[in-house]
Design a protein around this motif. Structure first.
Motif, PDB file in Angstrom:
ATOM      1  N   LYS A  60       0.836  -1.210   0.000  1.00  9.12           N
ATOM      2  CA  LYS A  60       0.000   0.000   0.000  1.00  9.12           C
ATOM      3  C   LYS A  60       0.864   1.252   0.000  1.00  9.12           C
ATOM      4  CE  LYS A  60      -2.708  -0.758   3.530  1.00  9.12           C
ATOM      5  NZ  LYS A  60      -3.815  -0.522   4.506  1.00  9.12           N
ATOM      6  N   SER A  63       2.172   1.719  -3.457  1.00 11.09           N
ATOM      7  CA  SER A  63       1.138   2.057  -4.442  1.00 11.09           C
ATOM      8  C   SER A  63       0.716   3.527  -4.385  1.00 11.09           C
ATOM      9  CB  SER A  63      -0.088   1.162  -4.238  1.00 11.09           C
ATOM     10  OG  SER A  63      -0.706   1.431  -3.006  1.00 11.09           O
ATOM     11  N   GLU A  64       1.161   4.237  -3.375  1.00  8.86           N
ATOM     12  CA  GLU A  64       0.817   5.654  -3.285  1.00  8.86           C
ATOM     13  C   GLU A  64       1.324   6.432  -4.492  1.00  8.86           C
ATOM     14  OE1 GLU A  64       2.391   6.998   0.401  1.00  8.86           O
ATOM     15  OE2 GLU A  64       0.924   5.913   1.642  1.00  8.86           O
ATOM     16  N   ASN A  65       2.461   6.004  -5.031  1.00  8.19           N
ATOM     17  CA  ASN A  65       3.022   6.664  -6.215  1.00  8.19           C
ATOM     18  C   ASN A  65       2.741   5.887  -7.500  1.00  8.19           C
ATOM     19  OD1 ASN A  65       4.216   8.736  -4.652  1.00  8.19           O
ATOM     20  ND2 ASN A  65       5.941   7.380  -4.162  1.00  8.19           N
ATOM     21  N   ASP A  66       2.053   4.758  -7.350  1.00  4.46           N
ATOM     22  CA  ASP A  66       1.718   3.921  -8.502  1.00  4.46           C
ATOM     23  C   ASP A  66       0.350   3.295  -8.240  1.00  4.46           C
ATOM     24  OD1 ASP A  66       1.551   2.239 -10.646  1.00  4.46           O
ATOM     25  OD2 ASP A  66       3.335   1.048 -10.166  1.00  4.46           O
ATOM     26  N   PRO A  67      -0.736   4.024  -8.558  1.00  5.50           N
ATOM     27  CA  PRO A  67      -2.092   3.578  -8.218  1.00  5.50           C
ATOM     28  C   PRO A  67      -2.465   2.205  -8.786  1.00  5.50           C
ATOM     29  CG  PRO A  67      -2.101   5.864  -8.936  1.00  5.50           C
ATOM     30  CD  PRO A  67      -0.727   5.331  -9.219  1.00  5.50           C
ATOM     31  N   GLU A  68      -1.834   1.774  -9.855  1.00  5.44           N
ATOM     32  CA  GLU A  68      -2.178   0.499 -10.481  1.00  5.44           C
ATOM     33  C   GLU A  68      -1.372  -0.674  -9.910  1.00  5.44           C
ATOM     34  OE1 GLU A  68      -1.688   0.964 -14.654  1.00  5.44           O
ATOM     35  OE2 GLU A  68      -3.319   2.418 -14.862  1.00  5.44           O
TER      36      GLU A  68
END
Length: 232
Positions: A60, A63-68
């Motif tokens: 998580k 994923s903050e810098n990579d939403p996918e």
């Protein structure tokens, strides 16, 4: 075909492995000369292909810098197909109970080395082989630098399975996978010996022998000795 991966650990070449199955699945394997690999999200274990809590928290954060980022891993569950084998020097009474529904089941005995060799005829899809590690999903981290790692870790409550798995990522190929995928195998390499269900009757062993003869195979067949006569 089998493709070695430096990140995936594999038992020794001579490690004995087993697959317990019913007669219909066994005949399908022999007649088609193809091994069925099940889609990972179809397994009973809802945690199959998921991550431990510490790993999920780390993902998580990434994923903050990579939403996918998380979505890509979630989609893997329907694209990874698996063939599971049980590591054991001897037969397992528990495996007979779990994976054969009645007394007409049987078990394939093989080795890790044979599994690798048996995958040679499959030229379209790549397979990897790795042993499953059993961990505490609340405390321990699952590495996520390899797409297969979520499928090579399971909760400690499943450690009796002692699995080694053949895994394939079908998303690399232009195919629709529903229940699973069949891959070409060298049957004579895959199977070293056949064991008949411990509770089966003699007619069933004769039937299996006759069916294999008709299909042109002559594997050694033994009746499970879990139900052998007592000595006193």
């Amino acid at each position: 075909m089998y493709v070695e991966s430096p990140n995936i650990t594999l038992p020794d070449h001579d490690t004995i492995v087993w697959k317990y199955l019913d007669l219909s699945k066994f005949l399908d394997l022999l007649m088609c000369r193809q091994l069925f690999m099940a889609r990972s999200d179809k397994f009973e274990d809802q945690y199959e292909g998921t991550f431990s809590e510490p790993t999920f928290e780390e993902m998580k954060r990434l994923s903050e810098n990579d939403p996918e980022f998380l979505d890509r891993y979630k989609n893997l569950r329907k694209n990874i197909v698996v063939s599971s084998w049980h590591i054991n020097e001897y037969e397992s009474y528990a495996m007979w109970q779990i994976f054969t529904k009645n007394s007409e089941g049987l078990a394939i005995q093989s080795t890790v080395g044979r599994l690798k060799e048996a995958l040679r005829p499959e030229l379209e899809y790549e397979q990897h082989i790795g042993d499953v590690k059993y961990i505490d999903y609340k405390k321990e981290l699952i590495p996520f630098d390899n797409e297969f790692f979520p499928f090579l870790f399971k909760r400690k409550s499943f450690q009796y399975e002692r699995e080694v798995r053949i895994v394939t990522n079908t998303s690399k190929y232009d195919i629709n996978v529903y229940e699973g995928l069949k891959i070409n195998v060298d049957i004579n390499q895959l199977i070293e010996r056949i064991y008949i269900h411990p509770k089966s009757e003699n007619w069933y062993k004769r039937l299996v022998i006759e069916l294999m003869n008709q299909l042109g195979f002559d594997f050694p067949i033994e009746k499970s000795d879990l139900e052998s006569d007592i000595l006193i």
